[in-house]
Design an enzyme around this catalytic site. Structure first.
Site, PDB file in Angstrom:
ATOM      1  N   CYS A 149     -21.248 -27.737 -14.873  1.00  0.00           N
ATOM      2  CA  CYS A 149     -20.535 -28.735 -15.682  1.00  0.00           C
ATOM      3  C   CYS A 149     -19.794 -28.082 -16.850  1.00  0.00           C
ATOM      4  CB  CYS A 149     -21.502 -29.799 -16.218  1.00  0.00           C
ATOM      5  SG  CYS A 149     -22.303 -30.817 -14.968  1.00  0.00           S
ATOM      6  N   ARG A 150     -20.510 -27.821 -17.944  1.00  0.00           N
ATOM      7  CA  ARG A 150     -19.862 -27.390 -19.184  1.00  0.00           C
ATOM      8  C   ARG A 150     -19.258 -26.000 -19.136  1.00  0.00           C
ATOM      9  NH1 ARG A 150     -24.816 -28.369 -22.992  1.00  0.00           N
ATOM     10  NH2 ARG A 150     -25.783 -27.593 -21.079  1.00  0.00           N
ATOM     11  N   SER A 151     -20.016 -25.005 -18.691  1.00  0.00           N
ATOM     12  CA  SER A 151     -19.465 -23.643 -18.734  1.00  0.00           C
ATOM     13  C   SER A 151     -18.302 -23.438 -17.773  1.00  0.00           C
ATOM     14  CB  SER A 151     -20.555 -22.585 -18.553  1.00  0.00           C
ATOM     15  OG  SER A 151     -21.207 -22.695 -17.320  1.00  0.00           O
ATOM     16  N   CYS A 154     -23.842 -22.089 -19.783  1.00  0.00           N
ATOM     17  CA  CYS A 154     -24.593 -23.329 -19.984  1.00  0.00           C
ATOM     18  C   CYS A 154     -25.835 -23.266 -19.106  1.00  0.00           C
ATOM     19  CB  CYS A 154     -23.749 -24.569 -19.707  1.00  0.00           C
ATOM     20  SG  CYS A 154     -23.306 -24.841 -17.982  1.00  0.00           S
ATOM     21  N   ASP A 166     -24.494 -32.233 -22.540  1.00  0.00           N
ATOM     22  CA  ASP A 166     -24.468 -31.992 -21.110  1.00  0.00           C
ATOM     23  C   ASP A 166     -24.140 -33.287 -20.368  1.00  0.00           C
ATOM     24  OD1 ASP A 166     -24.941 -31.344 -18.444  1.00  0.00           O
ATOM     25  OD2 ASP A 166     -26.723 -30.144 -18.910  1.00  0.00           O
ATOM     26  N   ASN A 216     -24.340 -23.977 -14.925  1.00  0.00           N
ATOM     27  CA  ASN A 216     -23.049 -23.443 -14.504  1.00  0.00           C
ATOM     28  C   ASN A 216     -22.350 -24.344 -13.480  1.00  0.00           C
ATOM     29  OD1 ASN A 216     -21.663 -20.553 -12.854  1.00  0.00           O
ATOM     30  ND2 ASN A 216     -20.957 -21.444 -14.743  1.00  0.00           N
TER      31      ASN A 216
END
Length: 165
Positions: free
Chosen positions: A25-27, A20, A135, A23
């Site tokens: 939050c999402r990934s 993401c 995000d 690096n």
């Protein structure tokens, strides 16, 4: 087994990198949810799972509080995870490189040069409802992001396993 490779003394078969923007939050959420999923199914030793950022803004930072707390609610720890940046060399290391949104895909191809081996995918393209994962840094809706990441992981795992038959 024929497809196993040695990475730092750990024998692995399937190497997955979730990507993401930052690096934090999402990934990392995808990294830890997917790892938890394969471990609960007794397949943890068959995977090497990591995550990275396309941007350098948050390098070295720990997982964002919202993400860390959401995963903790589900018994998943992010202990020790720090944001790292995607490198050109990662293309040869990983079997699957999964972006959270189309902008990540564009940035990954810019970093790698292109995708000649067809390793780059968008996370929710494996689901019945392909779309970007929003995000939570901007939406402030960590629960929605968690549900989308979970949906992506639950769709991605059977697909990955079907590719290794």
């Amino acid at each position: 087994m024929e497809n196993q490779r040695n990475l730092g003394g750990i024998f692995i078969m399937i190497k997955i990198l979730f990507v993401c923007y930052g690096n934090i939050c999402r990934s990392p959420m995808a990294e830890f949810v997917f790892r938890d999923m394969v471990e609960k199914q007794g397949m943890g030793e068959q995977f090497f799972i990591a995550s990275a950022a396309t941007n350098a803004d948050d390098l070295g930072n720990q997982v964002h509080d919202g993400t860390r707390n959401k995963l903790k609610e589900h018994g998943i720890s992010t202990e020790g995870k720090r944001a790292v940046r995607l490198k050109k060399e990662d293309y040869e290391i990983y079997d699957y490189i999964i972006g959270m949104e189309e902008r990540n895909i564009i940035n990954m191809k810019r970093i790698f040069g292109k995708d000649p081996k067809g390793k780059i995918y968008r996370m929710l393209d494996f689901s019945s409802n392909p779309r970007d994962i929003d995000d939570p840094w901007y939406t402030r809706d960590v629960e929605r992001t968690y549900q989308e990441v979970l949906e992506g992981c639950q769709s991605f795992l059977p697909w990955v396993l079907s590719q290794r038959v």
